[in-house]
Design a protein around this motif. Structure first.
Motif, PDB file in Angstrom:
ATOM      1  N   ARG A 120      -5.434  64.292 -11.416  1.00  0.00           N
ATOM      2  CA  ARG A 120      -4.166  64.929 -11.316  1.00  0.00           C
ATOM      3  C   ARG A 120      -3.981  65.272  -9.855  1.00  0.00           C
ATOM      4  O   ARG A 120      -2.838  65.174  -9.407  1.00  0.00           O
ATOM      5  CB  ARG A 120      -4.028  66.058 -12.026  1.00  0.00           C
ATOM      6  N   LEU A 121      -5.091  65.648  -9.295  1.00  0.00           N
ATOM      7  CA  LEU A 121      -4.852  66.262  -7.939  1.00  0.00           C
ATOM      8  C   LEU A 121      -4.633  65.242  -6.855  1.00  0.00           C
ATOM      9  O   LEU A 121      -3.842  65.269  -6.048  1.00  0.00           O
ATOM     10  CB  LEU A 121      -6.324  67.106  -7.405  1.00  0.00           C
ATOM     11  N   GLU A 164       5.892  65.287 -12.086  1.00  0.00           N
ATOM     12  CA  GLU A 164       4.945  65.851 -13.143  1.00  0.00           C
ATOM     13  C   GLU A 164       5.067  67.297 -13.361  1.00  0.00           C
ATOM     14  O   GLU A 164       4.653  68.055 -12.223  1.00  0.00           O
ATOM     15  CB  GLU A 164       3.586  65.333 -13.247  1.00  0.00           C
ATOM     16  N   SER A 165       5.797  67.639 -14.400  1.00  0.00           N
ATOM     17  CA  SER A 165       5.954  69.004 -14.671  1.00  0.00           C
ATOM     18  C   SER A 165       4.733  69.783 -14.958  1.00  0.00           C
ATOM     19  O   SER A 165       3.669  69.192 -15.735  1.00  0.00           O
ATOM     20  CB  SER A 165       7.017  69.315 -15.906  1.00  0.00           C
ATOM     21  N   LEU A 178      -0.981  75.138 -15.224  1.00  0.00           N
ATOM     22  CA  LEU A 178      -1.712  75.889 -13.829  1.00  0.00           C
ATOM     23  C   LEU A 178      -2.072  77.533 -14.279  1.00  0.00           C
ATOM     24  O   LEU A 178      -2.935  77.477 -13.716  1.00  0.00           O
ATOM     25  CB  LEU A 178      -0.460  75.727 -12.698  1.00  0.00           C
ATOM     26  N   ARG A 179      -1.285  77.973 -15.022  1.00  0.00           N
ATOM     27  CA  ARG A 179      -1.877  79.432 -15.246  1.00  0.00           C
ATOM     28  C   ARG A 179      -2.657  79.431 -16.240  1.00  0.00           C
ATOM     29  O   ARG A 179      -2.980  80.720 -16.825  1.00  0.00           O
ATOM     30  CB  ARG A 179      -0.361  80.030 -15.163  1.00  0.00           C
ATOM     31  N   PHE A 229      -7.214  75.162 -25.741  1.00  0.00           N
ATOM     32  CA  PHE A 229      -6.400  74.955 -24.662  1.00  0.00           C
ATOM     33  C   PHE A 229      -6.133  73.283 -24.521  1.00  0.00           C
ATOM     34  O   PHE A 229      -4.996  72.893 -24.642  1.00  0.00           O
ATOM     35  CB  PHE A 229      -6.553  75.596 -23.377  1.00  0.00           C
ATOM     36  N   THR A 230      -7.369  72.912 -24.251  1.00  0.00           N
ATOM     37  CA  THR A 230      -7.239  71.449 -24.190  1.00  0.00           C
ATOM     38  C   THR A 230      -6.905  70.429 -25.291  1.00  0.00           C
ATOM     39  O   THR A 230      -6.355  69.557 -24.954  1.00  0.00           O
ATOM     40  CB  THR A 230      -8.769  70.692 -23.752  1.00  0.00           C
ATOM     41  N   LEU A 231      -7.284  71.058 -26.446  1.00  0.00           N
ATOM     42  CA  LEU A 231      -7.052  70.085 -27.739  1.00  0.00           C
ATOM     43  C   LEU A 231      -5.350  70.483 -27.836  1.00  0.00           C
ATOM     44  O   LEU A 231      -4.775  69.356 -28.029  1.00  0.00           O
ATOM     45  CB  LEU A 231      -7.642  70.823 -29.018  1.00  0.00           C
TER      46      LEU A 231
END
Length: 222
Positions: A114-115, A126-127, A140-141, A158-160
């Motif tokens: 992504r970076l 990309e939002s 991001l947060r 969170f990832t799921l």
């Protein structure tokens, strides 16, 4: 949609990366030799390349050298078992944009992907916030809210949840979710996905996550 080329000769690893990237919203292609990888890379149709160095027909450095000699500025992330400082320096000096050693965590690879893509694209493409009905995720947060109220999720949860939010209404198999969240060393017979979907149902609402018989789960359309 960003297209990513994976040049990797180990099917287990390339499949794991491809499934994880697809779950994150990317389109992927896989090449298992230096020759095939070079040919696809030179087509200029990819926004990023993930490159292994230990390829069966040639060293991955030769692929990188040809790509850069052709004046292609496509970002290249080297992903290899070679983890010495000399190898890392050689990779970066040869034109790689990033260098990761195996074994690796998919979340870290995804963050680096992504970076690199963010540095080559307009910022608005990309939002960083995903929404679905009253469910909102700030990538991001690392913050999730339901109807404005913040919900505390573990890193795995969170990832799921992110995987579901990137594909609302789409049935995601347990294998896809395992590879995306737990990595390529997962036990395919494990019920860990079912356990964690249960956690998300408790925290985000049971009605949001529908069981798709014989496949896995999906985030229901709002």
């Amino acid at each position: 949609m960003n297209r990513i080329l994976i040049i990797e000769d180990e099917p287990r690893i390339s499949s794991f990366i491809a499934k994880g990237l697809k779950a994150a919203g990317y389109t992927t292609a896989v090449a298992d030799t230096a020759y095939a990888g070079t040919e696809q890379a030179l087509s200029g149709t990819f926004e990023l390349i993930i490159l292994d160095l230990g390829l069966p027909d040639a060293d991955g450095f030769s692929v990188l050298s040809i790509i850069r000699a052709a004046q292609l500025d496509t970002p290249v992330i080297i992903l290899t078992a070679r983890n010495t400082v000399d190898d890392t320096v050689a990779g970066l000096q040869s034109g790689a944009d990033d260098y990761m050693a195996k074994p690796f965590h998919f979340d870290e690879l995804l963050a680096r992907v992504r970076l690199r893509l963010r540095r080559t694209e307009p910022a608005a493409q990309e939002s960083s916030v995903l929404t679905h009905g009253d469910l909102e995720m700030d990538l991001l947060r690392r913050r999730v809210t339901v109807n404005g109220a913040e919900v505390d999720l573990s890193t795995r949860e969170f990832t799921l949840a992110e995987a579901f939010l990137r594909h609302p209404g789409q049935a995601l198999s347990r294998e896809q979710l395992l590879s995306r969240v737990w990595g390529y060393d997962f036990d395919p017979g494990s019920n860990i996905v079912d356990v964690y979907v249960g956690y998300l149902r408790n925290k985000l609402g049971s009605e949001r996550f529908e069981t798709v018989r014989g496949i896995g789960y999906r985030l229901t359309q709002s």
